[in-house]
Design a protein around this motif. Structure first.
Motif, PDB file in Angstrom:
ATOM      1  N   LEU A  10    -135.055  37.928  26.056  1.00 26.22           N
ATOM      2  CA  LEU A  10    -134.363  36.753  26.589  1.00 26.22           C
ATOM      3  C   LEU A  10    -134.179  35.697  25.506  1.00 26.22           C
ATOM      4  O   LEU A  10    -133.096  35.109  25.380  1.00 26.22           O
ATOM      5  N   MET A  11    -135.198  35.457  24.702  1.00 25.18           N
ATOM      6  CA  MET A  11    -135.066  34.477  23.612  1.00 25.18           C
ATOM      7  C   MET A  11    -133.993  34.905  22.617  1.00 25.18           C
ATOM      8  O   MET A  11    -133.172  34.085  22.185  1.00 25.18           O
ATOM      9  N   VAL A  20    -127.939  27.160  19.249  1.00 24.01           N
ATOM     10  CA  VAL A  20    -129.261  27.497  19.789  1.00 24.01           C
ATOM     11  C   VAL A  20    -130.039  28.285  18.747  1.00 24.01           C
ATOM     12  O   VAL A  20    -129.694  29.422  18.423  1.00 24.01           O
ATOM     13  N   GLY A  21    -131.073  27.651  18.223  1.00 21.55           N
ATOM     14  CA  GLY A  21    -131.944  28.302  17.260  1.00 21.55           C
ATOM     15  C   GLY A  21    -133.179  28.849  17.947  1.00 21.55           C
ATOM     16  O   GLY A  21    -133.295  28.812  19.179  1.00 21.55           O
ATOM     17  N   PRO A  22    -134.144  29.334  17.168  1.00 13.07           N
ATOM     18  CA  PRO A  22    -135.346  29.935  17.747  1.00 13.07           C
ATOM     19  C   PRO A  22    -136.123  28.991  18.664  1.00 13.07           C
ATOM     20  O   PRO A  22    -136.563  29.394  19.742  1.00 13.07           O
ATOM     21  N   LYS A  23    -136.301  27.737  18.260  1.00 15.92           N
ATOM     22  CA  LYS A  23    -137.073  26.790  19.080  1.00 15.92           C
ATOM     23  C   LYS A  23    -136.355  26.450  20.379  1.00 15.92           C
ATOM     24  O   LYS A  23    -136.964  26.386  21.447  1.00 15.92           O
ATOM     25  N   SER A  24    -135.059  26.215  20.304  1.00 14.27           N
ATOM     26  CA  SER A  24    -134.288  25.915  21.515  1.00 14.27           C
ATOM     27  C   SER A  24    -134.307  27.104  22.472  1.00 14.27           C
ATOM     28  O   SER A  24    -134.460  26.943  23.689  1.00 14.27           O
ATOM     29  N   ARG A  27    -137.654  27.188  24.199  1.00 10.36           N
ATOM     30  CA  ARG A  27    -137.756  26.168  25.249  1.00 10.36           C
ATOM     31  C   ARG A  27    -136.968  26.566  26.497  1.00 10.36           C
ATOM     32  O   ARG A  27    -137.435  26.410  27.623  1.00 10.36           O
ATOM     33  N   MET A  28    -135.759  27.065  26.298  1.00 11.73           N
ATOM     34  CA  MET A  28    -134.942  27.494  27.441  1.00 11.73           C
ATOM     35  C   MET A  28    -135.618  28.636  28.201  1.00 11.73           C
ATOM     36  O   MET A  28    -135.655  28.637  29.433  1.00 11.73           O
ATOM     37  N   THR A  29    -136.122  29.588  27.459  1.00  9.68           N
ATOM     38  CA  THR A  29    -136.794  30.735  28.080  1.00  9.68           C
ATOM     39  C   THR A  29    -137.973  30.284  28.926  1.00  9.68           C
ATOM     40  O   THR A  29    -138.110  30.667  30.091  1.00  9.68           O
TER      41      THR A  29
END
Length: 199
Positions: A10-11, A20-24, A27-29
């Motif tokens: 999902l990430m 959308v980078g890894p951190k975003s 957070r969304m996940t």
């Protein structure tokens, strides 16, 4: 940190979105899985429905679920006026901000030979056929003032000239309320070169 395969997938999937980078994505996940499972299901269903049913308009290449988008299907638009834009989002921006009453043609990109994007990828053979049909009297170019945008504009201007169609370009320049001190040199140069008579 090691995540389960489904969480990791999902990430990674969320990272395909622009900006959308890894951190975003992380957070969304976590937000979807921890706080709002019903929203996660709704998002999954909406994405699947859109992926299965949304295609492109036969005439303008805008996103639609029908053969013709609502703008091309409308009998109230001027078919002699055609605005060429880069993306479907540009159509909505112009519809929201102007009283433009013609039709559109969506390129879905810009000419960029280094990236393998040529006239075929932009659907320019379809645009050429529309011009040859004789219904279009004027093209308005609403493409970005980048190097690729300028190359795209020049290419389309050549097509329009060959078809005897008038061509115009939206103005580029200083934004409303902008101070010249804060405008970059390229924008200022375009604004100065494209100056209009003060009324």
């Amino acid at each position: 940190m090691a995540y389960s395969p489904a969480v990791q997938e999902l990430m990674e999937a969320l990272r395909c979105l622009p900006g959308v980078g890894p951190k975003s994505a992380q957070r969304m996940t976590f937000s979807l899985l921890q706080h709002d499972r019903s929203a996660a299901g709704r998002l999954a269903r909406a994405l699947q429905t859109a992926a299965d049913s949304v295609g492109e308009c036969r005439l303008c290449r805008n996103l639609t679920e029908a053969d013709l988008c609502p703008l091309c299907a409308s009998g109230r638009r001027d078919p002699g006026l055609l605005c060429v834009v880069e993306n479907p989002s540009d159509v909505q921006a112009l519809e929201d901000a102007t009283d433009y009453g013609g039709l559109y043609f969506v390129l879905k990109g810009r000419l960029s030979p280094l990236d393998g994007i040529g006239p075929g990828e932009l659907g320019l053979e379809s645009l050429e056929a529309r011009l040859a049909a004789g219904e279009v009297g004027e093209i308005i170019l609403a493409v970005s003032p980048t190097v690729e945008g300028e190359a795209t504009a020049q290419y389309i201007a050549g097509m329009a000239a060959d078809a005897g169609v008038d061509i115009a370009r939206i103005a580029h320049g200083v934004p409303l309320g902008g101070d010249l001190d804060y405008v970059d040199a390229g924008t200022l140069s375009h604004a100065f070169a494209g100056r209009a008579r003060y009324r």
